[in-house]
Design a protein around this motif. Structure first.
Motif, PDB file in Angstrom:
ATOM      1  N   ILE A 156       1.334  -0.767  -0.082  1.00  0.00           N
ATOM      2  CA  ILE A 156      -0.003   0.123   0.048  1.00  0.00           C
ATOM      3  C   ILE A 156       1.103   1.183  -0.230  1.00  0.00           C
ATOM      4  CG2 ILE A 156      -1.734   1.256   1.025  1.00  0.00           C
ATOM      5  CD1 ILE A 156      -3.428  -0.978  -0.662  1.00  0.00           C
ATOM      6  N   ALA A 157       2.441   1.767   0.588  1.00  0.00           N
ATOM      7  CA  ALA A 157       3.034   2.425   0.721  1.00  0.00           C
ATOM      8  C   ALA A 157       3.172   3.361  -0.802  1.00  0.00           C
ATOM      9  CB  ALA A 157       4.070   2.025   1.236  1.00  0.00           C
ATOM     10  N   LEU A 158       3.329   2.435  -2.109  1.00  0.00           N
ATOM     11  CA  LEU A 158       3.393   2.916  -3.122  1.00  0.00           C
ATOM     12  C   LEU A 158       2.299   3.644  -3.678  1.00  0.00           C
ATOM     13  CD1 LEU A 158       5.501   2.376  -5.219  1.00  0.00           C
ATOM     14  CD2 LEU A 158       4.255   1.108  -6.539  1.00  0.00           C
ATOM     15  N   THR A 159       1.435   3.597  -3.195  1.00  0.00           N
ATOM     16  CA  THR A 159       0.086   4.857  -3.548  1.00  0.00           C
ATOM     17  C   THR A 159       0.527   6.529  -2.769  1.00  0.00           C
ATOM     18  OG1 THR A 159      -1.123   4.819  -1.829  1.00  0.00           O
ATOM     19  CG2 THR A 159      -1.832   3.397  -3.218  1.00  0.00           C
ATOM     20  N   ALA A 160       1.550   5.862  -1.817  1.00  0.00           N
ATOM     21  CA  ALA A 160       2.018   7.597  -1.784  1.00  0.00           C
ATOM     22  C   ALA A 160       2.703   8.197  -2.446  1.00  0.00           C
ATOM     23  CB  ALA A 160       2.658   7.505  -0.112  1.00  0.00           C
ATOM     24  N   PRO A 161       2.758   9.639  -2.652  1.00  0.00           N
ATOM     25  CA  PRO A 161       2.757  10.363  -3.912  1.00  0.00           C
ATOM     26  C   PRO A 161       4.447  10.631  -4.273  1.00  0.00           C
ATOM     27  CG  PRO A 161       1.680  11.224  -2.654  1.00  0.00           C
ATOM     28  CD  PRO A 161       2.165  10.768  -2.015  1.00  0.00           C
ATOM     29  N   SER A 162       5.596  10.700  -2.865  1.00  0.00           N
ATOM     30  CA  SER A 162       6.591  10.444  -3.191  1.00  0.00           C
ATOM     31  C   SER A 162       7.169   9.070  -2.952  1.00  0.00           C
ATOM     32  CB  SER A 162       7.163  11.212  -1.907  1.00  0.00           C
ATOM     33  OG  SER A 162       6.529  10.907  -0.316  1.00  0.00           O
ATOM     34  N   VAL A 163       6.289   8.372  -2.694  1.00  0.00           N
ATOM     35  CA  VAL A 163       7.634   7.254  -3.210  1.00  0.00           C
ATOM     36  C   VAL A 163       7.101   5.287  -4.077  1.00  0.00           C
ATOM     37  CG1 VAL A 163       7.041   4.809  -2.002  1.00  0.00           C
ATOM     38  CG2 VAL A 163       6.309   5.999  -0.669  1.00  0.00           C
ATOM     39  N   ASN A 164       8.444   5.931  -4.644  1.00  0.00           N
ATOM     40  CA  ASN A 164       8.903   4.282  -5.944  1.00  0.00           C
ATOM     41  C   ASN A 164       9.387   3.326  -4.643  1.00  0.00           C
ATOM     42  OD1 ASN A 164       8.049   5.898  -8.159  1.00  0.00           O
ATOM     43  ND2 ASN A 164      10.094   7.471  -7.065  1.00  0.00           N
ATOM     44  N   SER A 165       9.594   2.457  -5.730  1.00  0.00           N
ATOM     45  CA  SER A 165       9.552   0.620  -5.738  1.00  0.00           C
ATOM     46  C   SER A 165       9.990   0.261  -6.570  1.00  0.00           C
ATOM     47  CB  SER A 165       8.665   0.125  -4.602  1.00  0.00           C
ATOM     48  OG  SER A 165       7.815  -0.608  -5.704  1.00  0.00           O
ATOM     49  N   LEU A 855      21.382  10.851  -9.371  1.00  0.00           N
ATOM     50  CA  LEU A 855      21.340   9.398  -8.837  1.00  0.00           C
ATOM     51  C   LEU A 855      20.858   8.564  -9.872  1.00  0.00           C
ATOM     52  CD1 LEU A 855      21.591  10.272  -5.402  1.00  0.00           C
ATOM     53  CD2 LEU A 855      23.756   9.781  -6.853  1.00  0.00           C
ATOM     54  N   PRO A 856      21.035   6.952  -9.233  1.00  0.00           N
ATOM     55  CA  PRO A 856      20.391   5.539 -10.582  1.00  0.00           C
ATOM     56  C   PRO A 856      18.818   5.991  -9.938  1.00  0.00           C
ATOM     57  CG  PRO A 856      22.265   5.112  -8.905  1.00  0.00           C
ATOM     58  CD  PRO A 856      22.222   6.282  -8.462  1.00  0.00           C
ATOM     59  N   THR A 857      18.212   6.486  -8.597  1.00  0.00           N
ATOM     60  CA  THR A 857      16.695   5.604  -8.661  1.00  0.00           C
ATOM     61  C   THR A 857      16.451   7.003  -8.987  1.00  0.00           C
ATOM     62  OG1 THR A 857      16.878   6.193  -6.269  1.00  0.00           O
ATOM     63  CG2 THR A 857      17.884   4.094  -7.171  1.00  0.00           C
ATOM     64  N   ASP A 858      16.855   8.002  -9.452  1.00  0.00           N
ATOM     65  CA  ASP A 858      15.769   9.116 -10.026  1.00  0.00           C
ATOM     66  C   ASP A 858      15.007   9.278 -11.101  1.00  0.00           C
ATOM     67  OD1 ASP A 858      16.080  12.583 -10.450  1.00  0.00           O
ATOM     68  OD2 ASP A 858      16.991  11.754 -11.992  1.00  0.00           O
ATOM     69  N   ARG A 859      13.650   9.976 -10.386  1.00  0.00           N
ATOM     70  CA  ARG A 859      12.653   9.584 -11.719  1.00  0.00           C
ATOM     71  C   ARG A 859      12.765  10.594 -11.973  1.00  0.00           C
ATOM     72  NH1 ARG A 859      11.486   4.326 -13.414  1.00  0.00           N
ATOM     73  NH2 ARG A 859      12.029   2.445 -12.344  1.00  0.00           N
TER      74      ARG A 859
END
Length: 1020
Positions: A156-165, A855-859
């Protein structure tokens, strides 16, 4: 005495000696307000009654002398609220949503009348906490039930706007922090790995009330997280019996086939292709139920849930590089057992809960690695052990608390808990493993029985974990007091203590052997080989016990001036001991003066109606040092590498006790020590890792159920703990444990011809983001949420979980990860990553010092949409859509020191394609009479089977995964400040032009395809 016994005894002593109340993890939401008459005069002694509409539980309080009431300890859910005082008509609020972490203000104005007269208060209920600067995303039970999701709360954490996984992110990434820098809590119990920071306890949704992700403006009561605080709150029983029984099915009939594999043909080591393996039978059946209700009405309640899942998967293999068919079956049992008791009497509420989540597994499925469908290069005999090889993993979580409303404006909470996380392997023999790192096919003088492609092995390479157990016990106390003095104050004060221990016993039997057929050993100009090439024997393991304490204090005041402006003023401090695995010696200690963490903020109620606020905050956040540092640098880990010429064909006899052939190491008679302890090389002035966070935003309630927000966040990591390295005369990597760019780690230790005196780069990780949100909470059978985030993640350091250090499946290796059977794609969290291991990493090939970039996870762009709608005929449709920019790609060149060099800076290869995914849930309920319902549900993740590219192979020369010294560039005679021609150095390696890796530039990691769950539930 076992740890649990020692902890409980110590906890009891601490509780008896408490001089004053202190801090608890958040488990509640709250309601507050002022009651007045129609003239505006406050009404002391007014009774405020709050009834949970789900459980029937009732709470009552009275207003104080200033007409103020405060109930800060309500379980999240929907409530009815009544306000009554003799001589006035009763006021009722029919539907008030209480959300985790928010205290919503509900003021009431009573008119003169009889108590039998009831005034229904209508209008838009307040859904914004106008006094708070916290930025958080809450998903309530009613929304959780209607959204597509995985089987545990983390999804469910992925629904938060500032979260990526993802795998590269190392789990969940919040506001640019790595996946190892979050705090995961279940009912306030921190369930992170002590070793590397990952979430270590799953919880199914049948016993969850709400999930919250805090991302910015986090108050002083929270420590140990630079990213987010991801909290799950469990359900409680009430005056009404409620429950469910369920059956879940997940498996291959509802899912897509595996993603394709990028393969470098292990036979010729040249041909590159993509291989599509078959979909194998995989079935997971889960049956269980939950029940809650009263034991003593209005006093004692229970809630319990039990849900075992049984999984069985069979993989067909073509062993021996495609010539020998066979199969391996894996059976697993995942159990979720939860129980909770709640007692309420007068002003006191207490509860106790237990959560037990063991996993057992038998049979291990090796990953396909051949150049054709379902092919494994090793033989069936070599994999015989995988028929019975397995593991046991056990997580146990228990907590108890007592919450007392001392007065209408004061509240005391005392809480203790314990989390145990244990892992061990089963069914592994003690045979020493060898693996071919180069092919012997067609090699002269090698008998046919020993000829094989890359990856040939005699038995699976397995670290035998006899035991790897962590224990975390804690006691927290927290005091809240509401009063008026120059405005309205909500003052909190707190104390916390936790005891942590790690006990480990693990090793490779006889070490493990890497065989390099027909290759030269190459290191710092030293070259050599035997008749058939060379081999290395690795002695690696973890043994010992380490434990330490963390003490914390905090104070936080929420001070409202003139009814509109609220100042949030907080201060937290901690004393943290970082243990070692040597008795009587600590690795380091940070005192209260070293970890002073201010939390400052202000919020302004623009119109004074509780529906439009602007806010800002600044805070300093310290990490809790992970035990990976204690294990790797302070006496826990052993890693010794021996290099020998290969002159024998009796390769099955090679082990730590039998290493024939010429000694090829720099100092013959010794070994390469990759885990030199740092007891004598720790900076005495070392400081803890921290990050500063600035947040500015506005939130506006558009109507009864809709709100919008705009939020800017700036996070700057200013200090970390790392191992700063050099290579000594013996070829060993030696390290100082310190703060890069400070103290003993100010000046570089040259590994080659670079002049002395260049500075060590300071760590930099800067995250800037602008976030837009629009939410419509659940009402009238539907809800939805939309968000867009523009962001920039820039610097030279990705954090504790190293997203620069990636081993994708094509490398046939993974990053060793504690307390699990397999490894990880990205290196898990720790303070001893490769970022500062050697000066080669600080320069690019043009002589630029400090390689900065995205950085490698920049989106930069991420859009999320989710929601649900109930159709008139009882069918529910829920969906979640994610779309995000691709991530930067950087060319790596491997040196003889086995470092990955940013030769052309960061991001020179562009980005991966846009990542998008759509999840869908369709359910239908059928009434069974009374309150009973039958629910049928189909939950499809990645419904359009978008197997998007997550990573591209970025090693220009060979050496990804298993080292290939014969293809590595030698910088031992290079002045890095003058730059170097890396292509010329690659071609000067022993492998010459064959040192280039033909996989460079090919996609090598993909999003998994469609996964489906079918559910049948009976609810009552």
């Amino acid at each position: 005495m076992p740890f649990a016994g020692r902890f409980l005894a110590a906890a009891a002593a601490v509780l008896l000696l408490l001089p004053h109340p202190a801090a608890a993890q958040e488990r509640f939401g709250g309601l507050s307000g002022v009651v007045t008459d129609t003239s505006g005069a406050v009404l002391p002694g007014t009774t405020v009654t709050i009834t949970n509409k789900g459980t029937g539980a009732v709470r009552a309080t009275t207003t104080n002398g200033e007409g103020l009431y405060l109930v800060p300890d309500l379980d999240p859910g929907r409530y009815g609220l009544t306000v009554e005082l003799s001589g006035f008509a009763k006021a009722e609020f029919a539907d008030v949503a209480v959300t985790l972490g928010k205290t919503i203000r509900i003021d009431a104005q009573l008119k003169v009348g009889d108590l039998s007269e009831v005034v229904q208060v209508s209008g838009a209920p307040q859904d914004i906490d106008v006094r708070s600067t916290l930025v958080a995303h809450n998903v309530r039970e009613e929304e959780i039930d209607r959204l597509p999701k995985g089987r545990s709360f983390q999804s469910i954490a992925l629904t938060a706007p500032s979260v990526n996984s993802g795998e590269i992110e190392g789990g969940f990434q919040v506001n640019g922090a790595s996946g190892a820098e979050n705090a995961f809590t279940v009912d306030g119990v921190v369930t992170n790995s002590l070793i590397d920071g990952r979430s270590r306890q799953n919880t199914v949704f049948e016993y969850l009330q709400e999930v919250q992700v805090k991302t910015a403006g986090i108050g002083a009561e929270y420590g140990g997280a630079l990213g987010g605080v991801i909290s799950a709150v469990t359900k409680s029983g009430g005056n009404t019996f409620r429950g469910e029984a369920h059956y879940y099915y997940e498996g291959s009939p509802l899912g897509a086939g595996p993603v394709r594999r990028l393969v470098l043909d292990p036979a010729d080591d040249q041909t590159v292709s993509y291989v599509q393996d078959d979909r194998m039978p995989d079935h997971r059946n889960e049956i269980g139920g939950s029940l809650g209700g009263p034991i003593l009405r209005d006093r004692l309640f229970f809630f319990g849930s039990y849900s075992p899942r049984f999984a069985r998967r069979t993989n067909d293999y073509l062993f021996s590089n495609g010539t020998e068919p066979g199969a391996i079956t894996r059976t697993q049992t995942f159990t979720q057992a939860f129980g909770k008791l709640t007692y309420r009497a007068g002003r006191t509420t207490s509860s106790a809960s237990v959560l037990f989540t063991p996993t057992t597994s038998e049979g291990t499925l090796p990953a396909y690695n051949g150049a054709a469908t379902n092919v494994l290069t090793s033989s069936a005999a070599a994999n015989a052990v995988n028929l019975t090889r397995g593991f046991e993993s056990r997580q146990f979580n228990t907590t108890g608390n007592v919450d007392v409303a001392l007065t209408p404006g004061s509240f005391l909470s005392v809480r203790g808990g314990y989390f145990k996380d244990a892992y061990n392997d089963t069914g592994i023999p003690t045979t020493t493993n060898y693996i071919y790192q180069t092919s012997s096919v067609g090699l002269a003088g090698v008998p046919g029985s020993l000829q094989g492609p890359i990856g040939t092995q005699n038995t699976p390479r397995a670290l035998i974990v006899q035991d790897d157990t962590t224990n975390r016990g804690f006691v927290n106390a927290d005091y809240n007091h509401a009063f008026s003095l120059g405005g309205n104050h909500s003052l909190k004060g707190g104390f916390g203590w936790q005891k942590t221990i790690n006990d480990a016993d693990q090793a490779y039997p006889g070490g493990y052997v890497n065989i390099f057929w027909d290759r030269n050993f190459n290191f710092q100009g030293n070259r050599g080989r035997g008749t058939y090439g060379y081999y290395e024997v690795n002695n690696r393991g973890v043994q010992g016990e380490a434990g330490a304490d963390i003490w914390s204090f905090y104070v936080q005041d929420q001070w409202t001036l003139a009814d509109r402006l609220t100042l949030n003023l907080g201060l937290r401090t901690e004393r943290e001991t970082v243990p070692s695995f040597r008795d009587g010696v600590d690795a380091m200690q940070f005192g209260f003066g070293d970890k002073i963490a201010p939390r400052l903020g202000a919020s302004y109620d623009v119109r004074g109606d509780g529906r439009f606020k602007v806010y800002g905050s600044w805070g300093r956040y310290f990490d809790w040092t992970k035990y990976e540092l204690s294990r790797g640098s302070y006496g826990g880990d052993t890693w010794q590498v021996y290099y020998r010429g290969l002159d024998t064909l009796d390769i099955g006899s090679l082990n730590l006790s039998n290493m024939p052939g010429a000694d090829l190491w720099v100092v013959p008679g010794s070994f390469r020590d990759r885990r030199v302890p740092n007891f004598d090389s720790t900076d005495p002035d070392i400081r803890p890792m921290y990050q500063d966070s600035t947040s500015i935003g506005t939130e506006y309630q558009l109507g009864a159920n809709m709100s919008m927000g705009v939020h800017f966040v700036h996070n700057a990591l200013s200090q970390t703990i790392e191992d700063i390295g050099a290579v000594d005369a013996s070829g060993n990597e030696t390290y100082v444990i310190g703060n890069p760019g400070r103290g003993l780690a100010t000046v570089q230790f040259p590994s080659g011809a670079t002049p002395v005196g260049y500075a060590v780069p300071m760590p930099k990780r800067q995250y800037d983001a602008l976030e837009f949100t629009l939410n419509r909470r659940f009402a009238n059978n539907y809800f939805w949420s939309a968000s867009y985030v523009w962001s920039r993640l820039y610097g030279n350091y990705s954090g504790l979980a190293a997203s620069e250090e990636v081993n994708t499946p094509t490398t046939n290796v993974s990053s060793a990860t504690a307390q699990q059977q397999g490894g990880s794609i990205a290196r898990p969290g720790g303070n001893a990553n490769r970022a500062w291991d050697i000066d080669e990493l600080f320069w690019d090939s043009r002589g630029t010092l400090d390689v900065l970039g995205r950085l490698p996870t920049d989106r930069p762009h991420v859009v999320k949409l989710y929601g649900s709608y109930l159709l008139p005929f009882g069918t529910q449709i829920g969906a979640f859509f994610y779309a995000g920019s691709g991530t930067p790609l950087t060319t790596y060149v491997v040196s003889t020191n086995q470092t990955q060099l940013f030769v052309d800076g960061r991001g020179d290869m562009g980005r991966t394609p846009v990542l998008s995914r759509t999840d869908l849930l369709v359910s239908h309920e059928i009434g069974l009479g009374a309150s009973r319902r039958l629910r049928l549900e189909l939950n499809m993740l990645n419904v359009f089977n978008q197997k998007a590219t997550r990573h591209v192979f970025n090693f220009l020369n060979r050496g990804a995964g298993a080292p290939r010294p014969s293809s590595a560039i030698d910088l031992s005679h290079v002045d890095l400040s003058q730059g170097y021609d890396y292509r010329a150095l690659i071609e000067a390696s022993p492998d010459g032009r064959n040192a280039y890796d033909p996989r460079y530039g090919q996609a090598d990691l993909f999003d998994p395809g469609t996964q489906g769950f079918f559910t049948v539930k009976i609810l009552f």
